[in-house]
Design a protein around this motif. Structure first.
Motif, PDB file in Angstrom:
ATOM      1  N   GLY A   1      34.927  51.813  28.405  1.00 39.19           N
ATOM      2  CA  GLY A   1      34.711  52.992  29.222  1.00 39.19           C
ATOM      3  C   GLY A   1      33.940  52.684  30.490  1.00 39.19           C
ATOM      4  O   GLY A   1      33.637  51.527  30.809  1.00 39.19           O
ATOM      5  N   ALA A   2      33.596  53.737  31.181  1.00 42.90           N
ATOM      6  CA  ALA A   2      32.878  53.614  32.450  1.00 42.90           C
ATOM      7  C   ALA A   2      31.516  52.960  32.258  1.00 42.90           C
ATOM      8  O   ALA A   2      31.027  52.252  33.147  1.00 42.90           O
ATOM      9  CB  ALA A   2      32.715  54.989  33.086  1.00 42.90           C
TER      10      ALA A   2
ATOM     11  N   ALA B   1      28.070  48.691  33.750  1.00 42.12           N
ATOM     12  CA  ALA B   1      27.108  47.681  33.294  1.00 42.12           C
ATOM     13  C   ALA B   1      27.441  46.307  33.868  1.00 42.12           C
ATOM     14  O   ALA B   1      26.544  45.504  34.128  1.00 42.12           O
ATOM     15  CB  ALA B   1      27.080  47.627  31.765  1.00 42.12           C
ATOM     16  N   GLN B   2      28.728  46.026  34.065  1.00 45.09           N
ATOM     17  CA  GLN B   2      29.131  44.755  34.666  1.00 45.09           C
ATOM     18  C   GLN B   2      28.796  44.733  36.161  1.00 45.09           C
ATOM     19  O   GLN B   2      28.468  43.686  36.709  1.00 45.09           O
ATOM     20  CB  GLN B   2      30.649  44.538  34.490  1.00 45.09           C
TER      21      GLN B   2
ATOM     22  N   ALA C   1      36.431  38.847  36.552  1.00 45.44           N
ATOM     23  CA  ALA C   1      35.876  37.735  35.767  1.00 45.44           C
ATOM     24  C   ALA C   1      35.128  38.270  34.545  1.00 45.44           C
ATOM     25  O   ALA C   1      35.222  37.710  33.446  1.00 45.44           O
ATOM     26  CB  ALA C   1      34.948  36.890  36.636  1.00 45.44           C
ATOM     27  N   GLY C   2      34.398  39.369  34.732  1.00 46.02           N
ATOM     28  CA  GLY C   2      33.703  39.979  33.607  1.00 46.02           C
ATOM     29  C   GLY C   2      34.665  40.458  32.544  1.00 46.02           C
ATOM     30  O   GLY C   2      34.401  40.317  31.342  1.00 46.02           O
TER      31      GLY C   2
ATOM     32  N   ILE D   1      28.721  34.534  36.439  1.00 43.82           N
ATOM     33  CA  ILE D   1      28.419  35.725  37.247  1.00 43.82           C
ATOM     34  C   ILE D   1      27.893  36.870  36.393  1.00 43.82           C
ATOM     35  O   ILE D   1      26.840  37.432  36.691  1.00 43.82           O
ATOM     36  CB  ILE D   1      29.634  36.145  38.095  1.00 43.82           C
ATOM     37  N   PRO D   2      28.581  37.239  35.305  1.00 40.69           N
ATOM     38  CA  PRO D   2      28.002  38.301  34.472  1.00 40.69           C
ATOM     39  C   PRO D   2      26.648  37.912  33.876  1.00 40.69           C
ATOM     40  O   PRO D   2      25.764  38.754  33.728  1.00 40.69           O
ATOM     41  CB  PRO D   2      29.048  38.495  33.365  1.00 40.69           C
ATOM     42  N   ALA D   3      26.474  36.613  33.552  1.00 43.72           N
ATOM     43  CA  ALA D   3      25.195  36.159  32.984  1.00 43.72           C
ATOM     44  C   ALA D   3      24.076  36.283  34.011  1.00 43.72           C
ATOM     45  O   ALA D   3      22.949  36.661  33.665  1.00 43.72           O
ATOM     46  CB  ALA D   3      25.312  34.715  32.495  1.00 43.72           C
TER      47      ALA D   3
END
Length: 196
Positions: A58-59, A64-65, A103-104, A147-149
């Motif tokens: 969801g959104a 969060a990403q 990427a996330g 990137i997410p990390a």
């Protein structure tokens, strides 16, 4: 080591092979960077949003990403506004956001072991040239997850500062973030060495 970003699911995106997702990510990034149109970049961002929804996210997960890199997006936009035009600034922000989110999404729907195995298979011809394919595939898969990390680490540093009663600012965020990233880089290097 980096905490797992994978979230179990049974969507078509979860069932798609790691190699296919990596190839799609490369093609998506290449297309996004080769077309200098904010409309196309916005379309790419909407496509990624649609894929998050199709994967069952969801959104909240989508945001969060994006939230951890929001400061970077703002700084990039301001720099581009100063150096170029509002259209160029918008294009840069849309491209960056779409790539980060894509990427996330790959890391959210693909186990790291599957990423590494897929990369090793695709890069195996390079072993004849004397290259350590295992190390290369591990480094690439870690870079995709990086990137997410980084965003997650930035959020943790910001929360720690708030818990200590300090008001987070870009300057007070940079030093602890760099220290944590260097520590993470050491851990990644140790993991790559242990793999050989």
């Amino acid at each position: 080591m980096i905490a797992g970003l994978y979230r179990a699911g049974d969507s078509p995106l979860h069932r798609t092979g790691a190699g296919t997702k990596l190839l799609a990510l490369v093609l998506f990034g290449t297309l996004l960077l080769s077309v200098a149109s904010p409309i196309v970049a916005a379309g790419g961002l909407l496509l990624v949003l649609g894929l998050y929804l199709a994967a069952g996210f969801g959104a909240r997960i989508f945001l969060a990403q994006l939230r951890p890199v929001a400061l970077v997006l703002v700084l990039l936009a301001l720099a581009q506004l100063w150096l170029s035009t509002p259209s160029e600034a918008l294009l840069l922000v849309l491209r960056f956001a779409a790539l980060v989110l894509a990427a996330g999404l790959v890391t959210l729907t693909t186990r790291t072991a599957d990423l590494v195995a897929s990369l090793e298979r695709r890069l195996s011809p390079l072993a004849r040239l004397g290259l350590d394919v295992g190390k290369i595939s591990l480094a690439v898969s870690l870079a995709i997850r990086f990137i997410p990390a980084v965003g997650q680490i930035a959020a943790e540093v910001r929360e720690a500062q708030i818990a200590r009663g300090r008001r987070p600012s870009p300057v007070s965020l940079v030093v602890p973030l760099i220290v944590r990233l260097l520590k993470m880089a050491d851990e990644i290097a140790e993991a790559i060495d242990a793999r050989s």
